[in-house]
Enzyme design. Sequence first.
Site, short mmCIF file in Angstrom:
data_model
loop_
_atom_site.label_atom_id
_atom_site.label_comp_id
_atom_site.label_asym_id
_atom_site.label_seq_id
_atom_site.Cartn_x
_atom_site.Cartn_y
_atom_site.Cartn_z
N HIS A 1 42.40 40.42 1.88
CA HIS A 1 42.29 41.89 1.92
C HIS A 1 41.00 42.37 1.27
O HIS A 1 40.43 43.39 1.68
CB HIS A 1 43.50 42.52 1.24
CG HIS A 1 43.80 43.90 1.75
ND1 HIS A 1 44.22 44.13 3.04
CD2 HIS A 1 43.70 45.12 1.16
CE1 HIS A 1 44.39 45.43 3.23
NE2 HIS A 1 44.08 46.05 2.10
N ARG B 1 38.46 42.25 3.80
CA ARG B 1 38.62 43.41 4.69
C ARG B 1 37.92 44.62 4.10
O ARG B 1 37.22 45.35 4.81
CB ARG B 1 40.12 43.68 4.90
CG ARG B 1 40.45 44.81 5.85
CD ARG B 1 41.96 44.81 6.11
NE ARG B 1 42.42 46.01 6.79
CZ ARG B 1 42.37 46.19 8.10
NH1 ARG B 1 41.83 45.26 8.88
NH2 ARG B 1 42.83 47.30 8.65
N LYS C 1 49.53 45.03 13.40
CA LYS C 1 50.83 45.42 12.85
C LYS C 1 51.66 46.14 13.90
O LYS C 1 51.13 46.82 14.77
CB LYS C 1 50.63 46.34 11.64
CG LYS C 1 50.15 45.65 10.38
CD LYS C 1 50.10 46.66 9.24
CE LYS C 1 49.75 45.99 7.91
NZ LYS C 1 49.72 46.99 6.81
N HIS D 1 42.99 51.52 11.48
CA HIS D 1 43.75 52.43 10.64
C HIS D 1 44.32 53.54 11.52
O HIS D 1 43.70 53.96 12.50
CB HIS D 1 42.85 53.06 9.57
CG HIS D 1 42.50 52.13 8.46
ND1 HIS D 1 41.34 52.23 7.72
CD2 HIS D 1 43.15 51.04 7.96
CE1 HIS D 1 41.30 51.28 6.81
NE2 HIS D 1 42.39 50.54 6.94
N TYR E 1 36.76 54.09 1.56
CA TYR E 1 35.64 53.17 1.42
C TYR E 1 34.33 53.90 1.13
O TYR E 1 33.39 53.30 0.63
CB TYR E 1 35.49 52.33 2.70
CG TYR E 1 36.69 51.47 2.96
CD1 TYR E 1 36.88 50.30 2.26
CD2 TYR E 1 37.67 51.85 3.88
CE1 TYR E 1 38.00 49.50 2.48
CE2 TYR E 1 38.79 51.07 4.11
CZ TYR E 1 38.96 49.90 3.40
OH TYR E 1 40.07 49.14 3.61
N ARG F 1 43.03 41.15 9.36
CA ARG F 1 44.07 40.74 8.42
C ARG F 1 44.40 39.27 8.64
O ARG F 1 44.18 38.74 9.74
CB ARG F 1 45.33 41.59 8.61
CG ARG F 1 45.11 43.09 8.44
CD ARG F 1 46.40 43.84 8.66
NE ARG F 1 46.25 45.29 8.50
CZ ARG F 1 45.99 46.14 9.48
NH1 ARG F 1 45.87 45.69 10.74
NH2 ARG F 1 45.86 47.44 9.24
#
Length: 402
Positions: free
Chosen positions: A347, A350, A278, A373, A382, A254
């Site tokens: 993104h 990503r 995060k 994740h 994906y 990110r």
Amino acid sequence: MSPKRSAASVRGPLAEYVPGFVQELSRLGYSKSAAKRQRQLVTQLSAWLEDEHLGLRELTAAGTEAFFQRRRDAGRANLRTPCALDPLLAFLRRSGVPEPEPPPTTDPALLFLERYRGYLRRERGLVEGTVRFYAHIAGLFESSVAGSDGPDFTHVTAGQVAQFAEAVCVGRGLSSARQAISALRSLLRYLRWEGGTVEALDQAVLSVAGWHTGGPRPVDPEQVGRLLSSCDRRRPLELRDYAVLVLLARLGLRGGEVVALELGDIDWRAGDFVVRGKGRHHERLPLPAEVGAAVAAYLRDGRPPSDSRRVFLRHYAPVHGLAGTGAIRSVLQRACARAGIAYISPHRLRHTAATEMLRAGAPLAAITQVLRHHSMTTTSAYAAVDPDRLRTLARPWPGAAA
């Protein structure tokens, strides 16, 4: 100009700090002309403070507005707003001069928002940009239900919550509306945690209806190649940009994770590095040869001298770590313009990294780990971009013929 002469020609409360400030400007990479303008500004500001019988406590945007208004009235072409004091204020903080305390407030609404910001930082571990957005939504909600005596959430009803949720989404796109609803739920959980409400009002907030068509949108590999090839790695700035792009496109970092990367996070011997993700989560990832070579080339040949521990620095003065994800978007804007392609967001790169790993045969569990994740369900989206790979992951329908 020598530091002694510099200090002697300044009067007022800033005089003793001028020699160190001049040296600091040089260290931060300011040109002689830019440093001269900054010194002239400090000289005039210090004299103004003395004439107005003011001290360093008044070095705030509000306290110096009259000084800058006088500069604007005099037709000054630059350094016309209190933002011009940012280099000086940063130097004063590093020199031990305490930051002026904001005037105490008794406004219940402001006190409530300050407590909520503290909760978001300490308990939730949110980054500052998210804290600002969540506090903004909280302020809107507080205004919508506040009485004459300030915020009182004890009598807020589910109907009021639902009405606000609908109103706050008006005019927003799907992604922005979902973020606003998440911020509202966070606030309502906090209110119950703080004792401001009895009911679990967050359960009255419905999810935003809508969906993204087409799932993740990876970038065509040919466009990624053009993006990387657009960087002239003989130039220090584009050497930095190339390293940033490789981290985005090959590992799916990110933007904020690229900004936060520090020199000590990279273990060159082990061939891995720490990602500051995060929620203040730190995770270690392998450092592929292509990515490591790009970062090493920047550190060796492109990174300006600095005592900052951040890997990626501003190319122009003041030389310090990149300020935020806006700098990463600027890197992509420049690269896309050079490559002659439409803007590609961090993104989307990503998504591209995840899709390419999937097409190369990497299992979903490994991709989940690289992308960090929390659930493999998120990563499984994906698979939808590669039908052949999706067939290998699909389970037989119960009761179907063998």
